[in-house]
Design a protein around this motif. Structure first.
Motif, PDB file in Angstrom:
ATOM      1  N   PRO A   1      31.927   5.909 -17.086  1.00  0.00           N
ATOM      2  CA  PRO A   1      31.253   7.167 -17.421  1.00  0.00           C
ATOM      3  C   PRO A   1      31.225   8.115 -16.216  1.00  0.00           C
ATOM      4  O   PRO A   1      30.870   7.698 -15.103  1.00  0.00           O
ATOM      5  N   PRO A   2      31.603   9.381 -16.406  1.00  0.00           N
ATOM      6  CA  PRO A   2      31.555  10.339 -15.295  1.00  0.00           C
ATOM      7  C   PRO A   2      30.116  10.612 -14.874  1.00  0.00           C
ATOM      8  O   PRO A   2      29.185  10.484 -15.681  1.00  0.00           O
ATOM      9  N   ARG A   3      29.956  10.959 -13.607  1.00  0.00           N
ATOM     10  CA  ARG A   3      28.617  11.224 -13.063  1.00  0.00           C
ATOM     11  C   ARG A   3      28.559  12.623 -12.479  1.00  0.00           C
ATOM     12  O   ARG A   3      29.455  13.030 -11.739  1.00  0.00           O
ATOM     13  N   ARG A   4      27.504  13.345 -12.818  1.00  0.00           N
ATOM     14  CA  ARG A   4      27.257  14.621 -12.149  1.00  0.00           C
ATOM     15  C   ARG A   4      26.544  14.334 -10.842  1.00  0.00           C
ATOM     16  O   ARG A   4      25.560  13.576 -10.807  1.00  0.00           O
ATOM     17  N   VAL A   5      27.029  14.941  -9.768  1.00  0.00           N
ATOM     18  CA  VAL A   5      26.477  14.670  -8.438  1.00  0.00           C
ATOM     19  C   VAL A   5      26.175  15.991  -7.745  1.00  0.00           C
ATOM     20  O   VAL A   5      26.558  17.067  -8.200  1.00  0.00           O
ATOM     21  N   GLY A   6      25.492  15.891  -6.631  1.00  0.00           N
ATOM     22  CA  GLY A   6      25.052  17.076  -5.914  1.00  0.00           C
ATOM     23  C   GLY A   6      23.619  17.404  -6.279  1.00  0.00           C
ATOM     24  O   GLY A   6      23.080  16.930  -7.298  1.00  0.00           O
ATOM     25  N   ALA A   7      22.983  18.237  -5.468  1.00  0.00           N
ATOM     26  CA  ALA A   7      21.565  18.539  -5.656  1.00  0.00           C
ATOM     27  C   ALA A   7      21.275  19.124  -7.031  1.00  0.00           C
ATOM     28  O   ALA A   7      20.224  18.859  -7.631  1.00  0.00           O
ATOM     29  N   THR A   8      22.201  19.909  -7.554  1.00  0.00           N
ATOM     30  CA  THR A   8      21.992  20.541  -8.859  1.00  0.00           C
ATOM     31  C   THR A   8      22.936  19.992  -9.928  1.00  0.00           C
ATOM     32  O   THR A   8      23.029  20.548 -11.023  1.00  0.00           O
ATOM     33  N   GLY A   9      23.649  18.927  -9.612  1.00  0.00           N
ATOM     34  CA  GLY A   9      24.588  18.364 -10.574  1.00  0.00           C
ATOM     35  C   GLY A   9      25.809  19.223 -10.804  1.00  0.00           C
ATOM     36  O   GLY A   9      26.465  19.123 -11.852  1.00  0.00           O
TER      37      GLY A   9
ATOM     38  N   HIS B   1      28.663  19.108  -9.283  1.00  0.00           N
ATOM     39  CA  HIS B   1      29.948  18.454  -9.039  1.00  0.00           C
ATOM     40  C   HIS B   1      30.113  17.244  -9.962  1.00  0.00           C
ATOM     41  O   HIS B   1      29.154  16.771 -10.581  1.00  0.00           O
ATOM     42  N   LEU B   2      31.329  16.752 -10.026  1.00  0.00           N
ATOM     43  CA  LEU B   2      31.652  15.693 -10.973  1.00  0.00           C
ATOM     44  C   LEU B   2      32.375  14.563 -10.258  1.00  0.00           C
ATOM     45  O   LEU B   2      33.346  14.794  -9.538  1.00  0.00           O
ATOM     46  N   GLN B   3      31.881  13.350 -10.471  1.00  0.00           N
ATOM     47  CA  GLN B   3      32.554  12.172  -9.932  1.00  0.00           C
ATOM     48  C   GLN B   3      33.201  11.416 -11.084  1.00  0.00           C
ATOM     49  O   GLN B   3      32.538  11.080 -12.072  1.00  0.00           O
ATOM     50  N   LEU B   4      34.506  11.179 -10.956  1.00  0.00           N
ATOM     51  CA  LEU B   4      35.252  10.483 -11.988  1.00  0.00           C
ATOM     52  C   LEU B   4      35.826   9.186 -11.436  1.00  0.00           C
ATOM     53  O   LEU B   4      36.243   9.133 -10.276  1.00  0.00           O
ATOM     54  N   THR B   5      35.856   8.165 -12.284  1.00  0.00           N
ATOM     55  CA  THR B   5      36.585   6.943 -11.974  1.00  0.00           C
ATOM     56  C   THR B   5      37.787   6.900 -12.907  1.00  0.00           C
ATOM     57  O   THR B   5      37.632   6.937 -14.134  1.00  0.00           O
ATOM     58  N   ILE B   6      38.980   6.858 -12.310  1.00  0.00           N
ATOM     59  CA  ILE B   6      40.200   6.924 -13.103  1.00  0.00           C
ATOM     60  C   ILE B   6      41.009   5.639 -12.914  1.00  0.00           C
ATOM     61  O   ILE B   6      40.839   4.925 -11.919  1.00  0.00           O
ATOM     62  N   ALA B   7      41.881   5.363 -13.869  1.00  0.00           N
ATOM     63  CA  ALA B   7      42.697   4.155 -13.789  1.00  0.00           C
ATOM     64  C   ALA B   7      44.077   4.432 -14.366  1.00  0.00           C
ATOM     65  O   ALA B   7      44.241   5.210 -15.304  1.00  0.00           O
ATOM     66  N   VAL B   8      45.065   3.803 -13.738  1.00  0.00           N
ATOM     67  CA  VAL B   8      46.427   3.729 -14.271  1.00  0.00           C
ATOM     68  C   VAL B   8      46.861   2.281 -14.089  1.00  0.00           C
ATOM     69  O   VAL B   8      47.046   1.819 -12.956  1.00  0.00           O
ATOM     70  N   GLY B   9      46.997   1.555 -15.197  1.00  0.00           N
ATOM     71  CA  GLY B   9      47.312   0.134 -15.072  1.00  0.00           C
ATOM     72  C   GLY B   9      46.237  -0.570 -14.273  1.00  0.00           C
ATOM     73  O   GLY B   9      45.035  -0.382 -14.513  1.00  0.00           O
TER      74      GLY B   9
ATOM     75  N   LEU C   1      31.717  19.919 -17.077  1.00  0.00           N
ATOM     76  CA  LEU C   1      32.691  19.258 -17.948  1.00  0.00           C
ATOM     77  C   LEU C   1      32.274  17.845 -18.357  1.00  0.00           C
ATOM     78  O   LEU C   1      32.902  17.247 -19.231  1.00  0.00           O
ATOM     79  N   GLU C   2      31.238  17.310 -17.753  1.00  0.00           N
ATOM     80  CA  GLU C   2      30.870  15.895 -17.942  1.00  0.00           C
ATOM     81  C   GLU C   2      30.730  15.483 -19.411  1.00  0.00           C
ATOM     82  O   GLU C   2      31.268  14.435 -19.824  1.00  0.00           O
ATOM     83  N   PRO C   3      30.098  16.282 -20.289  1.00  0.00           N
ATOM     84  CA  PRO C   3      29.969  15.832 -21.685  1.00  0.00           C
ATOM     85  C   PRO C   3      31.302  15.751 -22.428  1.00  0.00           C
ATOM     86  O   PRO C   3      31.393  15.081 -23.466  1.00  0.00           O
TER      87      PRO C   3
END
Length: 618
Positions: free
Chosen positions: A542-550, A552-560, A574-576
């Motif tokens: 699940p993506p996470r909104r980060v930063g004092a006001t949310g 920014h966006l932290q993504l975990t991605i995968a390829v294989g 964009l998180e939702p």
């Protein structure tokens, strides 16, 4: 390859860079293999070099390890020898010398270099910086009258003057010798200066680096003057140490003026940034401390980003919010507590500038909505805008209009003029004056010249300029400049491009490979930060909104089997729309971070798009 992304309301084209030195039909594979083998670097790094026009090992070594010895000799710069002779004579005869500098970083650092050079020889030297709001850019006749009245014998311009016909003619009529050192575009006629020192001066053998900024020209002039004062090509230790310090000042001006960081500019910035970290100039040290970069505090590095977004804005703040004299004093005479006080004042002025900028951007956006009927629900939508935007308001601060113009260009990708005004359009005695910023492919100075008859003054270069005009001419100017832009800009040019160096895979994002990217620094115009397309990655957590006001966006991605965390600044909204399992293509900037002294690869997302190119709703 071209695809589009719609993370904001405007489209951006992802364009894979084609090596500039190769014909379209040339297969780059043999060159890539050769560079990779001879330099013992991964093919990914070889591709970056090829994209920057580097096709052989010798050129690559010079690029990766720029050396002082490769700087062109000052004598190659048009008119520099005769100008340096005249300056040295003025020093020896104790003539009164006035350094007339521009009020931006380029002009301020150039003025400081020449002041230190002449002061070391006990010259009778003074500085004059015009007030940005009251006097505007460049030489003006009132300032020349001041020079006449105070007994100036020799006037030297820094980062201005090559289009100042009337003020220079006035100085010459009153027996003031004038040396122009500049890098801007010329007016149709050259001014009647004694000597013009300019890398692109018509009628002279082209200088090896046509892209010197004003500080770069001043650096070469200071070097030539030092040679004349020492009566030798190799200067004495006093001037040698000064010239080393000047590389830091030149780097500041070169980065702030956004000239290409190639060739000589790359050498100066590479070594100048190193000198910046160990400078002995008290004012420069105080500025660095005030900006939070002293001794690498917090792991922060004095690189082009630090200069462009932290140091340069503080120097510019003096001229924008007050008078640039304080910034000149900081880089010339200020020591001890006085240097600390000025640096602190610049910090406060920069914060004031930021607050003023925010208010002006809001006003500019509202004016855009009013002028061009932009929907309030989509304030950034590129609807039926003109080819060239012209905004003016009586609340605009003349010292901040250039920054606001840049913000509008960033949002709408149109050449933009932002002008400060007062009075009413029916009062012909009242003027609007301000700055303009352009987009690639549109020569702003030519557009300004096209409307010359409507202007009180104006000039600049391809990407930036400034004008002053009677408010009564504003409507006609808005119409004519837009007609000119419509003739010279295609619809394709109005879609912003996002250049990328190629594609990358997660298994290529090793610490060794990404560490080699640092060898390509300093990054800037002409040598952008490496960016790559990551194709068909899957959101694996699940993506996470980060930063004092949310924001920014932290993504975990995968390829294989490969999994990686990424950060996307200012994309938190964009998180939702990014549930686990979503497949994306990304544009990323790989960076090496030394977290807890352990190197790891960070991926900053610059842009993203769904695999089906379905736009995001934001």
């Amino acid at each position: 390859m071209i695809c589009t992304s719609t993370t904001s309301y405007r489209r951006r084209k992802w364009q894979i860079i084609s090596p500039p030195s190769l014909a379209d039909s040339t297969d780059p594979s043999p060159l890539l293999a050769s560079l990779s083998r001879e330099l013992q670097i991964p093919p990914l790094i070889a591709r970056l070099l090829l994209n920057r026009g580097i096709t052989d090992a010798a050129t690559a070594f010079a690029f990766l390890d720029p050396k002082f010895k490769d700087l062109p000799t000052p004598s190659l710069l048009p008119n520099i020898n005769v100008a340096a002779d005249r300056i040295a004579a003025a020093v020896r005869n104790q003539e009164k010398i006035t350094l007339y500098g521009d009020y931006d970083v380029d002009g301020i650092t150039g003025t400081a270099m020449l002041w230190h050079t002449l002061t070391a020889a006990s010259a009778n030297v003074h500085t004059y910086i015009p007030h940005r709001v009251d006097e505007g850019y460049g030489l003006n006749c009132d300032a020349i009258q001041t020079a006449i009245d105070n007994g100036t014998n020799l006037l030297i311009t820094i980062d201005c003057g090559c289009s100042a016909l009337e003020p220079i003619a006035l100085a010459r009529r009153h027996h003031i010798d004038v040396i122009v050192s500049d890098h801007h575009e010329f007016a149709p006629a050259l001014p009647d200066a004694n000597f013009i020192v300019h890398p692109r001066l018509p009628g002279f053998t082209p200088y090896p680096n046509p892209d010197l900024c004003g500080a770069g020209v001043a650096f070469k002039l200071a070097w030539a003057v030092a040679q004349k004062l020492c009566n030798a090509e190799r200067v004495n230790d006093v001037y040698r140490n000064l010239l080393l310090e000047f590389t830091a000042l030149t780097a500041l001006g070169t980065i702030a003026d956004v000239v290409p960081l190639t060739g000589e500019n790359r050498i100066l910035v590479k070594h100048g940034l190193a000198q910046l970290a160990r400078t002995r100039l008290p004012g420069l040290k105080a500025l660095i401390v005030a900006a939070g970069y002293h001794n690498g505090e917090g792991g922060k590095k004095l690189d082009t980003t630090a200069v462009g977004f932290t140091l340069a804005p503080r120097i510019n703040a003096a001229g924008r919010m007050g008078h640039a004299n304080e910034a000149v004093e900081l880089l010339t005479t200020a020591t001890g507590q006085r240097a600390t006080d000025i640096a602190t004042q610049l910090e406060a002025q920069n914060k004031s500038r930021q607050a003023t900028e925010r208010k002006m951007v809001d006003t500019a956006k509202q004016q855009l909505r009013d002028l061009y009927s932009i929907s309030p629900s989509e304030p950034d939508a590129p609807l039926d805008l003109p080819h060239c935007i012209v905004l003016t308001h009586d609340s605009f601060h003349a010292g901040v209009v250039g920054i606001v113009a840049s913000r509008i260009v960033d949002t709408h990708h149109r050449p933009t003029f932002v002008l400060a005004s007062d009075g009413s359009p029916t009062n012909v005695a009242v003027h609007a004056h301000g700055s303009a910023r352009s987009i690639p492919g549109f020569q702003l100075h030519l557009a300004i010249e096209h409307c010359r008859d409507l202007l009180t003054s104006g000039g600049g270069h391809a990407m930036a300029g400034g004008i002053k005009l009677p408010l009564a001419n504003l409507a006609e100017f808005r119409t004519r400049i837009d007609e000119f832009a419509a003739l010279h800009l295609s619809e394709e040019q109005l879609i912003p491009a996002l250049p990328v160096d190629g594609t990358i895979t997660l298994d290529e994002c090793t610490t060794r490979t990404i560490a080699l990217l640092e060898k390509l620094e300093p990054f800037g115009r002409g040598n952008p930060k490496p960016r790559f397309i990551l194709e068909d990655v899957r959101i694996s957590a699940p993506p996470r909104r980060v930063g004092a006001t949310g924001a920014h966006l932290q993504l975990t991605i995968a390829v294989g089997p490969h999994v990686h965390r990424c950060i996307a600044f200012k994309m938190g909204a964009l998180e939702p729309q990014l549930p686990v399992g979503t497949h994306l293509r990304l544009v990323v900037e790989p960076k090496l971070d030394h977290y807890l002294n352990t190197p790891r690869v960070d991926l900053q997302i610059i842009d993203l798009a769904r695999m089906d190119d379905e736009p995001f709703d934001i």
